[in-house]
Design a protein around this motif. Structure first.
Motif, mmCIF file in Angstrom:
data_model
loop_
_atom_site.group_PDB
_atom_site.id
_atom_site.type_symbol
_atom_site.label_atom_id
_atom_site.label_comp_id
_atom_site.label_asym_id
_atom_site.label_seq_id
_atom_site.Cartn_x
_atom_site.Cartn_y
_atom_site.Cartn_z
ATOM 1 N N MET A 1 0.852 -1.198 0.000
ATOM 2 C CA MET A 1 0.000 0.000 0.000
ATOM 3 C C MET A 1 0.890 1.252 0.000
ATOM 4 O O MET A 1 1.845 1.321 0.768
ATOM 5 N N THR A 2 0.574 2.215 -0.892
ATOM 6 C CA THR A 2 1.322 3.481 -0.804
ATOM 7 C C THR A 2 0.558 4.431 0.107
ATOM 8 O O THR A 2 -0.672 4.448 0.139
ATOM 9 N N THR A 3 1.311 5.206 0.848
ATOM 10 C CA THR A 3 0.727 6.127 1.815
ATOM 11 C C THR A 3 0.772 7.541 1.259
ATOM 12 O O THR A 3 1.842 8.055 0.956
ATOM 13 N N GLU A 4 -0.408 8.138 1.128
ATOM 14 C CA GLU A 4 -0.478 9.499 0.606
ATOM 15 C C GLU A 4 -0.345 10.484 1.775
ATOM 16 O O GLU A 4 -1.061 10.366 2.768
ATOM 17 N N ALA A 57 -2.373 -2.151 11.890
ATOM 18 C CA ALA A 57 -1.362 -1.202 11.384
ATOM 19 C C ALA A 57 -0.346 -0.839 12.464
ATOM 20 O O ALA A 57 0.836 -0.661 12.190
ATOM 21 N N SER A 165 4.314 4.341 7.187
ATOM 22 C CA SER A 165 4.362 4.395 5.726
ATOM 23 C C SER A 165 4.247 2.980 5.147
ATOM 24 O O SER A 165 4.933 2.062 5.601
ATOM 25 N N GLY A 166 3.355 2.821 4.169
ATOM 26 C CA GLY A 166 3.144 1.506 3.558
ATOM 27 C C GLY A 166 2.093 0.674 4.291
ATOM 28 O O GLY A 166 1.654 -0.352 3.805
ATOM 29 N N ARG A 167 1.693 1.113 5.477
ATOM 30 C CA ARG A 167 0.729 0.343 6.278
ATOM 31 C C ARG A 167 -0.646 0.989 6.311
ATOM 32 O O ARG A 167 -1.622 0.347 6.720
ATOM 33 N N PRO A 169 -3.377 4.127 4.191
ATOM 34 C CA PRO A 169 -3.512 4.813 2.902
ATOM 35 C C PRO A 169 -3.263 6.315 2.944
ATOM 36 O O PRO A 169 -2.847 6.891 1.935
#
Ligand code: TXA
Ligand code: MG
Length: 348
Positions: A1-4, A57, A165-167, A169
């Motif tokens: 998942m990328t974190t915005e 998370a 980050s990555g965990r 959205p």
């Protein structure tokens, strides 16, 4: 998942981002949001599946309940079955703000939020971004601090990014948190209101408002395995950098001499008061100040980010200074630092 990561410039400028955050939350996802205390990792408090994503998370122990955040006082009647007079007085005085009240929970609050308890922790935060997100989601939001479990709570969006980050959205970046330590937690389901966690609203402010307030002794004591506690969060080692932290009591000069003598065979770093910084100027010891001893609000605001800075240096050991324990913000600072140090303390 990328974190915005979304930088919030204003409620109008970022209106579309609030709508998107609200949609994510309505659809059962988590979003990290700023509050006046620390950043929180939020989910729809009425949706057990969404709430389980918070635990996942963060790597949070399942038996540690969450605080439910509201943006409208009328939500109280959906969350609780009883709102005693002391609660009304405290709400009048300190909400919106850094105070969490433990109250009897209604059937609408899932046990996933309260970790099986019949009580619920409720807070009405004052941060504009937090309030706008709760409004956009249209439901109360369960939110613990947005750190990996055990790490210092995040006081900036960059701290959240480092841990999650990555965990998750989305992170809304509302800048640095003003208070810097988590909210005060007070249990109002007991005969005498009981302070379970010191924080942004001090013990003396609480006593001025409602009179008698008990202090749970576990606030400043280590909890042994399997010992029953009033607040499950008390059980866990918290707020800790990877390196061991030891609190050092004594005069500034004795502290400096001790630290210098310890340097011979290990990489030492120091968490100190602003006033003590110059003692270390002519040494190669890395000293991180966290505010002036004479200004406990500064110590509270900077403690977690100083602990994270020390973590990045990765010393063998961190020697830390703590203020005298009074009933103002010092109590919250000493509580967090004691836990970061696993209650390890020496006198020099
Ligand atoms: O300032 C804050 O309170 C931040 C921001 C995000 O609002 N949140 C926060 O949440 O610090 P968390 O999960 O890191 O800490 C919640 C604390 C834990 O120590 C937990 O055990 C306690 O509140 N708690 C929650 N519900 C409780 C309940 N029903 N009874 C006793 N303690 C409870
Ligand atoms: Mg926490």
């Amino acid at each position: 998942m990328t974190t915005e990561l979304i930088r919030i410039r204003g409620l109008m400028e970022n209106a579309e981002d609030f709508v998107r955050a609200g949609k994510l939350l309505k659809n059962g996802s988590v979003v990290a949001i700023p509050t006046e205390t620390v950043y929180g990792l939020a989910a729809n408090a009425y949706d057990p599946e969404a709430v389980s994503k918070i635990f996942e998370a963060k790597g949070r122990p399942q038996d540690n309940p969450l605080i439910v955040h509201i943006s409208d006082f009328s939500d109280i009647s959906n969350l609780t079955t009883e709102f005693p007079d002391v609660a009304a007085t405290l709400a009048e005085k300190f909400w919106p703000g850094p105070l969490t009240m433990i109250l009897k929970k209604s059937d609408k609050v899932p046990f996933e939020v309260t970790a099986g308890l019949s009580t619920v922790a409720v807070r009405f935060p004052s941060h504009k971004v937090a309030l706008a997100v709760i409004d956009a989601a249209g439901v109360p939001l369960a939110a613990p601090s947005a750190n990996l479990s055990g790490k210092p709570s995040p006081t900036s969006a960059q701290h959240v990014m480092r841990d999650l980050s990555g965990r998750i959205p989305m992170i809304l970046d509302g800048g640095k948190c003003e208070v810097g330590l988590e909210s005060t937690v007070i249990d109002l389901t007991k005969d005498v209101p009981t302070l379970l966690r010191p924080g942004g609203i001090t013990l003396s402010e609480l006593r001025d408002a409602i009179g008698n307030v008990n202090v749970d002794p576990k606030i400043l004591e280590e909890v042994s395995d399997n010992e029953p506690v009033a607040s499950p969060g008390m059980k866990y080692k918290h707020y800790a950098p990877a390196s061991p932290v030891v609190i050092v009591d004594g005069s500034a000069e004795a502290f400096c001499n001790f630290v210098v003598s310890e340097c011979a065979d290990k990489k030492v770093a120091v968490l100190c008061f602003e006033e003590e910084l110059e003692l270390f100027r002519d040494t190669d010891i890395k000293a991180v100040p966290y505010g002036r001893l004479s200004h406990p609000d500064e110590l509270a605001a900077e403690l977690f980010s100083a602990l994270r800075e020390l973590d990045d240096i990765a010393p063998d050991i961190i020697y830390a200074r703590e203020p005298d324990c009074k009933d103002g913000m010092e109590l919250a600072v000493v509580n967090r630092l004691s836990r970061a140090a696993g209650f390890s303390k020496i006198s020099v």
